[in-house]
Design a protein around this motif. Sequence first.
Motif, short mmCIF file in Angstrom:
data_model
loop_
_atom_site.label_atom_id
_atom_site.label_comp_id
_atom_site.label_asym_id
_atom_site.label_seq_id
_atom_site.Cartn_x
_atom_site.Cartn_y
_atom_site.Cartn_z
N UNK A 43 29.30 5.36 27.90
CA UNK A 43 29.93 4.99 26.86
C UNK A 43 31.43 5.56 26.50
N UNK A 44 31.89 6.67 27.10
CA UNK A 44 33.04 7.22 26.98
C UNK A 44 33.79 7.17 28.06
N UNK A 45 34.91 6.60 28.07
CA UNK A 45 35.72 6.47 29.41
C UNK A 45 36.31 7.90 29.70
N UNK A 46 36.53 8.66 28.87
CA UNK A 46 37.01 9.85 29.21
C UNK A 46 35.77 10.93 30.13
N UNK A 47 34.45 10.31 29.91
CA UNK A 47 33.68 10.87 30.43
C UNK A 47 33.03 10.27 31.91
N UNK A 48 33.74 9.27 32.39
CA UNK A 48 33.21 8.48 33.31
C UNK A 48 32.92 9.11 34.61
N UNK A 49 33.54 10.25 34.95
CA UNK A 49 33.34 10.94 36.10
C UNK A 49 31.96 11.53 36.18
N UNK A 50 31.51 12.03 34.90
CA UNK A 50 30.11 12.55 34.69
C UNK A 50 29.15 11.44 34.85
N UNK A 51 29.58 10.15 34.41
CA UNK A 51 28.54 8.99 34.32
C UNK A 51 28.41 8.54 35.64
N UNK A 52 29.41 8.38 36.50
CA UNK A 52 29.40 8.06 37.94
C UNK A 52 28.30 9.03 38.73
N UNK A 53 28.52 10.14 38.48
CA UNK A 53 27.80 11.19 39.27
C UNK A 53 26.27 11.13 39.02
N UNK A 54 25.85 10.68 37.37
CA UNK A 54 24.83 10.54 37.15
C UNK A 54 23.94 9.33 37.60
N UNK A 55 24.77 7.95 37.75
CA UNK A 55 24.33 7.08 38.41
C UNK A 55 24.24 6.87 39.80
N UNK A 56 24.92 7.77 40.49
CA UNK A 56 25.02 7.66 41.91
C UNK A 56 23.79 8.76 42.35
#
Length: 410
Positions: A114-127
């Motif tokens: 939900x936070x574009x500035x934290x999408x790098x962490x979101x991508x890591x979590x989903x991967x």
Amino acid sequence: MRMHEGRWPLASLCLFASIVYGAGEVLAERPVVFITATTNDRDATSELIWCLRERIHQSNQLDSRDPAGLLDGAADQSVTSATRTLRRGVEAFSAFELDEAARKFEQASLVLVGWKSHHDKAIQALSLLGQTYAALGEIAMRDRVWRRLLMLSPDHQLRDASVSPSTRKSLQKARRDLRGLKRNGRIDVKRSRKMPTAVFLNGQFVGMAPLQLKGLSRVTHHLRLSSDGYKHDNAFIDLEHRRRARLTYTGASTARRQLYAQIHRQLPRRVFGSEFEGFLRELKALVVSDQAILLSRIDGHYEAALFDLNRDRRASQMRIPVDTFSVQDAASRIFSGLYERIDLVAPTAPRAQTLPMAGHTLERAGTNWWLWGGLTAGLVAAIVIPIVVWPESSSGLDRKAGTGAVIFRY
């Protein structure tokens, strides 16, 4: 420690250089800005406030305070808590505690997407979540996660050599399946109470509820609904098997919403011509921020003022007409107008001034001498070098326990 005439101890010089040039971890942190309206009619300025918060995030030099996570302190509200949950998921994954890892990755990704500035962490979590479900043999859950991941990062690759060939092929298949999907999806967002509610689609601010999002790809999308003083609503919306979805924001109160409302009511209605210093002290104590931007809409104009909360002083202010610009353009102009002539880190501190070197020396060296707001280097060092020991033999000074001092002799 005593400073002698014309000499600087080597340790002091190293400490001075570390602090001034940003080697210290403290200076690497971005100043935090809290943005709010001064008027009770929050609908008049709410969209501008959220656009300005997004503009602060995009600056890469400042950080905008999340009101919901700050006022609630709940584990599911704070990006900091989500990041901590992600780290614990990685630890569980490394220890082959796969069920625990899956729970942590699910919790973290729901917030971080939900936070574009934290999408790098979101991508890591989903991967890692997709790999976890693959290891558990949960094929349907794995493929669902791949679709969420590819929504954020369409070209994502599994680069870890330990990932099995079957898991890699499953991600490639999910990528092929998403190609050529129709863009006729729709999400209707409503609010159950009259409160300004910001809508974020896949981490990007798209407007205020009620809102109709049309022409969406038939994939899984993430929605975050946010209102100051209330908790976020985070949800993944699957449009692959249905063309239209509806979501209503109910707005569960944060723990400190009433305290925030009480402090907010004390702010004067007008930004211009008002002395805010006394009112901002309680706001600073609550929002734990370095700066505050206060907005109001008066007589067809947006009025904005920037305050340095660390020094309890107004740094800048400006006014622009309401109907001349779009809300996005107004946010950009307000940001530029408030910050263009000040230091983003210390908005009310004297700005650094450049003094050219005499003659042709400047042309050869191509360098400038800097004065920190007219302060001498010795005075700057007196600020940044901590002194914890004071010799007993020093005359003319009375020593008190727990105190220190610096003497410069020239």
